[in-house]
Design a protein around this motif. Structure first.
Motif, PDB file in Angstrom:
ATOM      1  N   LEU A  58       0.439   8.802  24.388  1.00 44.37           N
ATOM      2  CA  LEU A  58      -0.890   8.304  24.042  1.00 44.37           C
ATOM      3  C   LEU A  58      -1.582   7.813  25.304  1.00 44.37           C
ATOM      4  O   LEU A  58      -0.913   7.459  26.292  1.00 44.37           O
ATOM      5  N   LEU A  59      -2.899   7.758  25.259  1.00 44.10           N
ATOM      6  CA  LEU A  59      -3.640   7.130  26.354  1.00 44.10           C
ATOM      7  C   LEU A  59      -3.577   5.614  26.177  1.00 44.10           C
ATOM      8  O   LEU A  59      -3.609   5.119  25.049  1.00 44.10           O
ATOM      9  N   PRO A  60      -3.488   4.872  27.256  1.00 42.58           N
ATOM     10  CA  PRO A  60      -3.489   3.413  27.122  1.00 42.58           C
ATOM     11  C   PRO A  60      -4.874   2.907  26.725  1.00 42.58           C
ATOM     12  O   PRO A  60      -5.882   3.391  27.224  1.00 42.58           O
ATOM     13  N   LYS A  61      -4.910   2.000  25.782  1.00 40.77           N
ATOM     14  CA  LYS A  61      -6.148   1.355  25.351  1.00 40.77           C
ATOM     15  C   LYS A  61      -5.817  -0.107  25.083  1.00 40.77           C
ATOM     16  O   LYS A  61      -4.667  -0.443  24.802  1.00 40.77           O
ATOM     17  N   LYS A  62      -6.826  -0.956  25.145  1.00 40.77           N
ATOM     18  CA  LYS A  62      -6.585  -2.394  24.990  1.00 40.77           C
ATOM     19  C   LYS A  62      -5.885  -2.741  23.684  1.00 40.77           C
ATOM     20  O   LYS A  62      -5.030  -3.619  23.651  1.00 40.77           O
ATOM     21  N   HIS A  63      -6.249  -2.067  22.596  1.00 38.25           N
ATOM     22  CA  HIS A  63      -5.644  -2.394  21.302  1.00 38.25           C
ATOM     23  C   HIS A  63      -4.228  -1.836  21.148  1.00 38.25           C
ATOM     24  O   HIS A  63      -3.521  -2.199  20.218  1.00 38.25           O
ATOM     25  N   ARG A  64      -3.809  -0.990  22.059  1.00 42.94           N
ATOM     26  CA  ARG A  64      -2.452  -0.445  22.017  1.00 42.94           C
ATOM     27  C   ARG A  64      -1.532  -1.348  22.843  1.00 42.94           C
ATOM     28  O   ARG A  64      -1.015  -0.971  23.886  1.00 42.94           O
ATOM     29  N   ASP A  65      -1.324  -2.515  22.316  1.00 43.26           N
ATOM     30  CA  ASP A  65      -0.520  -3.518  22.996  1.00 43.26           C
ATOM     31  C   ASP A  65       0.939  -3.454  22.518  1.00 43.26           C
ATOM     32  O   ASP A  65       1.335  -2.520  21.814  1.00 43.26           O
ATOM     33  N   HIS A  66       1.714  -4.459  22.881  1.00 41.69           N
ATOM     34  CA  HIS A  66       3.127  -4.508  22.511  1.00 41.69           C
ATOM     35  C   HIS A  66       3.308  -4.453  20.989  1.00 41.69           C
ATOM     36  O   HIS A  66       4.164  -3.700  20.486  1.00 41.69           O
ATOM     37  N   ASP A  67       2.533  -5.244  20.253  1.00 42.25           N
ATOM     38  CA  ASP A  67       2.671  -5.270  18.793  1.00 42.25           C
ATOM     39  C   ASP A  67       2.324  -3.917  18.179  1.00 42.25           C
ATOM     40  O   ASP A  67       3.027  -3.434  17.286  1.00 42.25           O
ATOM     41  N   PHE A  68       1.254  -3.295  18.664  1.00 41.53           N
ATOM     42  CA  PHE A  68       0.881  -1.959  18.185  1.00 41.53           C
ATOM     43  C   PHE A  68       2.021  -0.979  18.455  1.00 41.53           C
ATOM     44  O   PHE A  68       2.399  -0.185  17.582  1.00 41.53           O
ATOM     45  N   THR A  69       2.558  -1.025  19.668  1.00 40.24           N
ATOM     46  CA  THR A  69       3.621  -0.103  20.065  1.00 40.24           C
ATOM     47  C   THR A  69       4.854  -0.257  19.177  1.00 40.24           C
ATOM     48  O   THR A  69       5.411   0.739  18.695  1.00 40.24           O
ATOM     49  N   GLN A  70       5.263  -1.488  18.917  1.00 38.47           N
ATOM     50  CA  GLN A  70       6.437  -1.720  18.076  1.00 38.47           C
ATOM     51  C   GLN A  70       6.185  -1.272  16.637  1.00 38.47           C
ATOM     52  O   GLN A  70       7.069  -0.687  15.994  1.00 38.47           O
ATOM     53  N   THR A  71       4.994  -1.523  16.135  1.00 41.86           N
ATOM     54  CA  THR A  71       4.644  -1.088  14.778  1.00 41.86           C
ATOM     55  C   THR A  71       4.628   0.431  14.695  1.00 41.86           C
ATOM     56  O   THR A  71       5.161   1.019  13.741  1.00 41.86           O
ATOM     57  N   LEU A  72       4.040   1.087  15.684  1.00 42.31           N
ATOM     58  CA  LEU A  72       3.991   2.550  15.687  1.00 42.31           C
ATOM     59  C   LEU A  72       5.396   3.135  15.751  1.00 42.31           C
ATOM     60  O   LEU A  72       5.710   4.072  15.008  1.00 42.31           O
ATOM     61  N   LEU A  73       6.247   2.596  16.606  1.00 38.70           N
ATOM     62  CA  LEU A  73       7.631   3.097  16.681  1.00 38.70           C
ATOM     63  C   LEU A  73       8.341   2.962  15.337  1.00 38.70           C
ATOM     64  O   LEU A  73       9.034   3.885  14.893  1.00 38.70           O
ATOM     65  N   LYS A  74       8.158   1.836  14.678  1.00 38.96           N
ATOM     66  CA  LYS A  74       8.781   1.622  13.364  1.00 38.96           C
ATOM     67  C   LYS A  74       8.255   2.624  12.346  1.00 38.96           C
ATOM     68  O   LYS A  74       9.030   3.231  11.596  1.00 38.96           O
ATOM     69  N   GLU A  75       6.938   2.823  12.314  1.00 38.35           N
ATOM     70  CA  GLU A  75       6.340   3.760  11.359  1.00 38.35           C
ATOM     71  C   GLU A  75       6.746   5.204  11.658  1.00 38.35           C
ATOM     72  O   GLU A  75       6.987   5.991  10.735  1.00 38.35           O
ATOM     73  N   LEU A  76       6.824   5.557  12.940  1.00 38.44           N
ATOM     74  CA  LEU A  76       7.275   6.903  13.307  1.00 38.44           C
ATOM     75  C   LEU A  76       8.719   7.119  12.865  1.00 38.44           C
ATOM     76  O   LEU A  76       9.061   8.170  12.318  1.00 38.44           O
ATOM     77  N   LYS A  77       9.563   6.134  13.094  1.00 39.77           N
ATOM     78  CA  LYS A  77      10.966   6.216  12.668  1.00 39.77           C
ATOM     79  C   LYS A  77      11.039   6.457  11.168  1.00 39.77           C
ATOM     80  O   LYS A  77      11.780   7.335  10.709  1.00 39.77           O
TER      81      LYS A  77
END
Length: 105
Positions: A58-77
């Motif tokens: 993904l491209l880095p964006k301000k809203h793609r922070d640590h919490d977003f990243t962890q949530t996305l990884l969980k949802e992808l899993k």
């Protein structure tokens, strides 16, 4: 636009089209600005253990922070586990591109 690569041992029966769609849907559910995913899969006949490696960029964006990243990884899993019909190792890696990346349409 996100990029997805799925590398997997060829003994696995994967519906990669469905997996591509589910991954794209999962990303866009959490970030509607993400857009379409450029997706590709690479089955290999040379492997030691049945395995799937999924890489998402993904491209880095301000809203793609640590919490977003962890949530996305969980949802992808979760979405990937639903697709797996054969027991195997599954790895998911999420990357953020740097500023030296561009796409030409």
């Amino acid at each position: 636009m996100p990029h997805v690569e799925i590398k997997h041992s060829s003994d696995l029966r994967l519906n990669v089209k469905s997996l591509f769609d589910d991954i794209e849907s999962t990303i866009n559910k959490l970030d509607s600005s993400a857009g379409t995913c450029k997706s590709r899969a690479y089955p290999t006949k040379s492997y030691k253990h049945s395995h799937v490696m999924i890489e998402v960029w993904l491209l880095p964006k301000k809203h793609r922070d640590h919490d977003f990243t962890q949530t996305l990884l969980k949802e992808l899993k979760n979405c990937i586990e639903k697709q797996m019909t054969t027991p195997c190792y599954v790895s998911v890696q999420l990357y953020y591109r740097d500023s030296n990346y561009t796409t030409i349409e």
